[in-house]
Every structure is written in C-alpha cells, then in structure tokens.
Design a protein around this motif. Structure first.
Motif, short mmCIF file in Angstrom:
data_model
loop_
_atom_site.label_atom_id
_atom_site.label_comp_id
_atom_site.label_asym_id
_atom_site.label_seq_id
_atom_site.Cartn_x
_atom_site.Cartn_y
_atom_site.Cartn_z
N SER A 234 -10.69 -1.29 -2.16
CA SER A 234 -10.02 -0.27 -2.98
C SER A 234 -11.05 0.57 -3.72
O SER A 234 -10.98 1.80 -3.74
CB SER A 234 -9.09 -0.94 -4.00
OG SER A 234 -8.10 -1.69 -3.36
N SER B 173 -1.05 -7.43 9.22
CA SER B 173 -1.37 -8.53 8.31
C SER B 173 -1.90 -9.72 9.11
O SER B 173 -1.16 -10.36 9.85
CB SER B 173 -0.11 -8.93 7.54
OG SER B 173 -0.38 -10.02 6.69
N VAL C 163 -2.74 1.43 -4.45
CA VAL C 163 -3.00 0.34 -3.50
C VAL C 163 -1.76 -0.56 -3.48
O VAL C 163 -1.47 -1.23 -4.47
CB VAL C 163 -4.24 -0.47 -3.91
CG1 VAL C 163 -4.46 -1.62 -2.93
CG2 VAL C 163 -5.46 0.43 -3.97
N ASN C 164 -1.04 -0.52 -2.38
CA ASN C 164 0.16 -1.34 -2.30
C ASN C 164 -0.12 -2.57 -1.44
O ASN C 164 -0.39 -2.48 -0.25
CB ASN C 164 1.32 -0.54 -1.69
CG ASN C 164 2.64 -1.27 -1.87
OD1 ASN C 164 3.13 -1.38 -2.99
ND2 ASN C 164 3.19 -1.79 -0.78
N ILE C 165 -0.07 -3.71 -2.10
CA ILE C 165 -0.39 -4.97 -1.42
C ILE C 165 0.88 -5.68 -1.04
O ILE C 165 1.50 -6.38 -1.84
CB ILE C 165 -1.27 -5.88 -2.30
CG1 ILE C 165 -2.40 -5.08 -2.95
CG2 ILE C 165 -1.81 -7.04 -1.47
CD1 ILE C 165 -3.25 -5.89 -3.91
N GLY D 178 -6.61 1.19 4.30
CA GLY D 178 -5.75 0.02 4.21
C GLY D 178 -6.54 -1.20 4.68
O GLY D 178 -7.70 -1.06 5.07
N ILE E 179 -9.72 -7.12 -1.47
CA ILE E 179 -8.88 -5.94 -1.69
C ILE E 179 -9.47 -5.07 -2.81
O ILE E 179 -9.51 -3.85 -2.70
CB ILE E 179 -7.43 -6.36 -2.02
CG1 ILE E 179 -6.79 -7.03 -0.81
CG2 ILE E 179 -6.60 -5.14 -2.45
CD1 ILE E 179 -5.44 -7.67 -1.08
N VAL F 179 -2.02 -4.08 3.48
CA VAL F 179 -2.35 -3.27 2.31
C VAL F 179 -2.49 -1.81 2.72
O VAL F 179 -3.17 -1.50 3.71
CB VAL F 179 -3.68 -3.74 1.68
CG1 VAL F 179 -4.00 -2.93 0.44
CG2 VAL F 179 -3.64 -5.23 1.37
N GLY G 253 -4.07 -9.08 3.52
CA GLY G 253 -3.19 -8.81 2.39
C GLY G 253 -2.37 -10.02 1.99
O GLY G 253 -2.79 -11.17 2.18
N GLY H 167 2.89 -3.73 -5.17
CA GLY H 167 3.22 -4.66 -4.10
C GLY H 167 3.46 -6.05 -4.63
O GLY H 167 3.04 -6.40 -5.73
N PHE I 19 -2.44 -0.79 -8.71
CA PHE I 19 -2.12 -1.81 -7.71
C PHE I 19 -0.63 -2.13 -7.79
O PHE I 19 -0.10 -2.44 -8.86
CB PHE I 19 -2.94 -3.07 -7.94
CG PHE I 19 -4.39 -2.90 -7.61
CD1 PHE I 19 -4.86 -3.16 -6.33
CD2 PHE I 19 -5.29 -2.45 -8.56
CE1 PHE I 19 -6.18 -2.98 -6.00
CE2 PHE I 19 -6.63 -2.26 -8.25
CZ PHE I 19 -7.08 -2.53 -6.97
#
Lengths: 411, 411
Positions: free
Chosen positions: A301, B265, A182-184, A204, A297, A188, A208, A317, A315
């Motif tokens: 997720s 976003s 999970v890239n925030i 996604g 999130i 996301v 975010g 980001g 996680f």
C-alpha cells in the motif's frame, strides 16, 4: 437500464413496511447487506446483528424540513452459506425493498442493487428464489462511493491507530482528495481516489483476507475467521518467525537499520526446528500469519501511495474487523516503510464500503428517493459538526453489523 | 583490521596444497562456500557437489601472461547442520585457505572472509574448531560485489525467462548501472546498485525463501526445500487459490483488466472447502505457495524499481535454484505489474552472490593475491566475448554447486 424506471421506496409502497433500499455486496468470502428502515420498525429480525453497543447519530435539525427517523442496518453472511443470507432476506422481506422496473409492459420485475463478483455468479439464484433481478454495480465504483459516503457523512468515521491508541481524524472535505483506498477482502484492491466517481484501481495483491483465513484454517484447524483473529491476539510470532537477531546471533543489523527483533523471514524458524505442525501453538502460528499478511499489505500500500504522492491511505474491508493488532501492524508497516511520511487510516464501517456504495447508487439513478438522497447529500456533518453528533460508546473491537440510527431531513 | 596483514595465498604457502581463498556466507537457512583450487588438485573432496553437468569456462588467453588453471568451487550446507559444513572444511583443509594476520607479535591468526549474520553468530565456533578468525564483510557490500563480479566477469551469466524459454543477455558494461538487485534468501533484500561499491538497500520483504520452505514444510511435511520445489512443479494452484472467475461465476473482471484465471486470493478456496489439510494434495499446496511468494516478491521488486526508474531487476539468492516455474512466475509478475516496462533477469550462480562478494574482498584489501585479482579484473569478457567461452551444456534446473573451471592470467 435507466429507462422507464419508477422509484418504489418505502414511502410510496406501504406494503413493504418500513424497510427500503436493500443493497448487496457479494464477495468471495462474505456477503454484505445494507438496508434502511424507518424507526419503530419492529418487523426486522435483528438476531444476526450481534453488536449491542451501537453508534447513534442524532440530527440536530435546522427546523426547515420534516425529519424522518430511521436506521441504516448492516449484516453479513459467509458466501459459502448463501442460503442463510437468503433466509434472512426472506424472513425480513428485504427483497421487497428495491424498486420496480416497468420497461416492457408485462415484464415488471423487482430490482435490487448488488455489487461484487457474486452479483454475477448468483443472479439466477436470486431470480429463482425471489423473482428479483440483481442490478449490478461495478465493484470499484461501489467501494469508492461507499468510502466517500462514510468520509463525508458520518462523523468520527476515520481514525488512526498507533501504539494501541485510537485517534479520530477530522476529515476536511476540501482536503480529502486524493487518497489511496485499500480494500482488504479475500483479495486486496488499491484504488487512487481523486473525487466522487473519479478513481483508478492502481494495484492490488492476492495476499489478503482469504489468504489469512485459508492458510490459517489449514494450519490451526480454527473454525472461524474471528476465532483465528482471537488466537492471534494471544500468540507470539517470535516462536516461528526468523528474526534478524536469530541470524545475527542476537545483534541488530544496524548498518541498514534493522533491529534484532525485525522479522527477517516469516515462518523462517520452521525450516530448522524439526517440529511438525502440531508441535506449534495455534496461537503463535496465527500471530505469525497475521503479521506476515498485515505487514505485506501495509508495505505494498505504501509503495503505491508513494507512486502517486498520496499521504493518506484508508484501509477498508472485512479483514480488519476493528482488530487492534491487525490495525497496529498495518500502521507500523506504513510508518516504517514511509519513514513516518504516510499515515494509515481506518474506517469504523470498514467492511461495508461496497454495500454502501451499491446502496447510494439507488440515488445515483435519479429515483424519487428522498431518504437516501438526504442522508447522502444533506448531512455532510463531520467537517462542521453541525448535523450529527455521536452518542454512545465507541466499539473499537467490533464494528461489524452496527446499525446507524439517524434522523434525516425529508423534502 | 587492514594493518600488518600479509597475504598467504596457495602460491606462497605450498603446505596448503592448491586450495585458497575460502569465503563464507552464513545466512539464516544456508551456508554458502566459495574457494579456488589449482587444476589437478585431487585433494578436494567433491562429494558435496552434486552437480554432474558443469559449466566450463576456458580462457582464450592473449599470450601475454602466464596462465594458471583452476576452479572456483561452490558448496552449500544448511545452517542448522553447520557441523556438516565444519567437517567438509576440515576434510578439505579449506580453513588453511585464508591469510595470516600478524598485527601483534605472537598473536598470529588465520583469517577467513565471511559475510551474512552467521559470520557474527558463529565467530566463536570457528575460532574453537579451527583457530580461525572470521573476518566479517558487510552482507550488502558482498551481495553487490558478488553480483557485479558475475555480471562483469562471467559470460552468459544473466538471462531472462519467458514462457519456458531462457535467453541469455549480453551485459554492456557501460550500461549496467543502475539496476535493482533482489536477493531472495530466507528474507529478501532489495538493493539499488549504482556502481562498484555504490549502492543503497532500498527495501526488502520478510516473505522470502524461508517463508516458502517454513510454511511449505508445515503444510506438506516435505523433507527438503528441493522436494518442495519438485512437488510444486506437479501441482495445480487452482485447487486452493480463489480465482477471479471463482468470485465472478467464471467471468473475467474485464473493466479492471483481471481475467477469470487471475488469482484473487491465494489459498482463498480453503476458507469454504470444508477440507482439512490432509485432504489437499501436497503438490497443489506447494504450487499455490510458490506462486503466492514468487508473485509477491515480483510485485514488490517492480514497485521499488519503479520508484527509482530502474528498468532491469536482477534476482539472486537460493530461492530460485534455477527452478523454471519460480523464474517464470517472477518474470510474469514483473511483466504484469510493469505492463511490460521492466524486465526480470536471473543469474546462473544466483545463490552465491554474498560468498563471491566475500571472496573478492580478499583482493579489495590489497593483498598479494594475483589469482583473484586477475579473475576479477582481467577477464571482463562477457561484453566482447574475447576472454571466455562456455563449453558444455547449460544446466537450467540446477545451477547450485557448479564449479567454474577457469584459466586465469597471472602477473
């Protein structure tokens, strides 16, 4: 793109000094840079790198190969202040740390690996400023490559965060996949990772880091993301959030397992307080906002991990920034919704997955590029503890802009 | 609670006039009332019921039973203005429309069915003001009972909303279950419904109607929820939301199926605009907020429907208020995330599920209560179209406070 390309690393072109392999990840909010420098390279201006406590990785070596000492450097800039980034690159001559493309006679151009939407948006800007071409790597490819690189190469990279306590997790390379990444970032991305280069972006959310910072800026008049995070640390979300107890007269709603302190409605108290925005403490607003977004999130997720039977969620980001409360909220959310079945894991170099992925892509194209190849391929040490050891204190609250000092084998 | 209770409907106690069966749902933001009145009952003050266009349901009858003409009335008040609600009840003598409890000699008390957290919180207030006891029904029980009541009893209750077009859905009673019920109040509950009284609350989110209205109030200085919805109708979310195209220089990110106009976003543009809150149009802020929350609820709902293989998701609660744009966003979210596999359905009396459930619970306890029982049990007409027909225009933008005129069979 791969035809007629010759490597031009720091070894083969001394005019570059000791800097090589600049890679960029240009996102909606932030530009992330990764580059390698030889040790004792004093020409690099480190003033953007605020971290004084560094993680130092020292190779034990096995005596069979020469060792090259150097550092992986990390830096970030706001995308809206891209000129600061260009100046930093210019000052440190980082734009020379790519490779040359000799495809058509007379058309030699310097190429820098780049990912993120800004690699498309700012192609012309980089060309005009430095005469370099941004060689675009897919954003998801890079996120996955960066995460796999960190998880396989860097010891004590991944950790859990529970009740204020950080526990490093030993990654068994044979049991790494599948996992949910999970890239925030501003938004996301949620990616199911099944192996090196084997993945699918499964979901996604548009709620975010950009939402936290954008809404937070409007609501609190904060001047920076870090200031907003700092504010949230001192706030109390119960001032603005409507809790189950607020609705139930202080009681739990036990039948469905909701305690009186569970948030029923984020910002729900603001509907009836007869207060204006300035009547609330910015700290409390920041806290409510952080809880709302972290929890959201965490929940989405978990629901995606559940779809695919994934027990581990990593996680990444820049949203976290090693911020204890953010990680704690995400951990609690994953634990709450999964009833303890799934685990939230965090990465020390969380913000640089994409940039690291672009960095490792120099190697992917088969250039004569021993530094990167060795760092990537010959030092998967976290499983055995044989290659690297970590010296120096861990800096839990601020991982960004750390450089990794490393000694690598050279063929 | 069920011992020694005798019914005291409007039929058996003429002193109550023609009003009977008051039921309350006291939530975090709103108090919802449902009650039945005989036709030509002019003693009821309808000035709180702003809806001028009414849905009129007329029974065809089958000639076998006497017919009782009357209306189901709906009203709502802000929970923070509970005194307005108490005055309304007093003025219309609604508090007499419950039943008497003769459990212990000398301890007769009038009982009103109530649900929602406020049934606990305001028990003492109702006792002091009217000497009535709020007989608490579980909130989830009531939501499910109310939804099942509407879906089985009222024709043209459920509809889809796609591209601005409303399509009523015929509910086949044999194919109603299982479904996901998403009730969007201040917070959001998600309930898997398997039959009458058979259900499980499987999820929820604290990002709900209270969040929209609470954050919206702080950001726009709107005076009412309806004003905020109205504002959002005229706004453009692209002013504040960061779109995929904003990051990718106007391009789509086709590889993962994101068009340039996809929101990357929510509120993400506010991070770099150098604008203060007052530099944005309240309309644009309201629109971004509505899209953020509607989309989020749609996504989490779909993910939960997916867990249990539920194809139909019914959305209730006062968040929608028949607002086209809200329904459209939720529909699009469910369609997008499910790749067309799942359908969002809406209910015309969306805001009154809990109150209707409490209303029908009078019958559940086996009182001599022919009106409710008949309405509930003898008019499941939507499948066959035999019992009710709808006359009068549908009022898509404002369903709240509609009364249902109905003729019901009496044993």
């Amino acid at each position: 793109m791969d035809h007629g390309i010759q490597a031009n690393s720091s070894e083969s072109n001394p005019s570059q000094g000791h800097v090589s392999h600049l890679a960029l990840d240009i996102g909606g909010s932030l530009i992330k840079l990764v580059y390698f420098s030889r040790k004792n390279d004093v020409s690099v201006d480190n003033k953007e790198e605020k971290s004084s406590k560094e993680t130092v990785l020292v190779s034990n070596g096995d005596g069979k190969c020469p060792v090259l000492h150097g550092r992986l450097h990390f830096a970030k800039f706001e995308t809206s202040k891209i000129n600061d980034c260009l100046e930093f690159i210019q000052r440190n001559q980082l734009h020379l740390g790519g490779f040359q493309h000799h495809g058509v006679p007379g058309s030699e151009k310097s190429i820098i690996k780049a990912t993120g939407g800004g690699a498309y948006k700012y192609t012309d800007l980089f060309k005009e400023k430095f005469g370099i071409f941004l060689d675009k790597e897919d954003e998801m490819d890079c996120l996955v490559a960066g995460a796999n690189f960190l998880l396989k190469t860097v010891n004590e990279e991944a950790f859990t965060y529970t009740n204020g306590h950080k526990d490093f997790v030993q990654i068994d390379h044979d049991d790494l996949y599948p996992y949910l990444l999970v890239n925030i970032g501003s938004g996301v991305s949620m990616i199911k990772v099944d192996g090196d280069g084997k993945f699918e972006r499964v979901s996604g959310t548009n709620v975010g880091g950009g939402t936290f910072w954008g809404l937070g800026r409007l609501l609190t008049k904060c001047k920076s993301f870090d200031e907003l995070l700092e504010l949230s640390h001192r706030g109390n979300n119960r001032v603005i959030d409507m809790l189950v107890g607020d609705i139930y007269g202080g009681m739990d709603y036990t039948k469905i397992g909701l305690s009186s302190t569970t948030i029923a409605s984020s910002f729900g108290k603001a509907i009836s307080d007869n207060k204006e925005i300035e009547d609330y403490n910015p700290e409390d607003i920041a806290r409510s906002l952080l809880r709302m977004i972290s929890n959201n999130i965490g929940q989405i997720s978990y629901l995606n991990a559940l779809r695919f039977g994934l027990k581990r969620i990593f996680f990444g980001g820049f949203f976290m920034r090693g911020h204890a409360y953010t990680m704690d909220t995400i951990s609690v959310a994953v634990n709450f919704w999964s009833k303890g079945e799934a685990k939230a894991l965090f990465l020390r170099h969380e913000g640089f997955l994409g940039a690291l992925g672009a960095f490792t892509s120099y190697e992917k194209h088969g250039f004569d590029d021993s530094i990167v190849r060795q760092l990537v391929q010959k030092s998967p040490v976290s499983a055995s503890h044989a290659g690297y050891k970590i010296h120096g204190p861990l800096n839990g609250e601020r991982n960004e802009n750390e450089s990794i000092e490393c000694s690598v084998y050279v063929n």
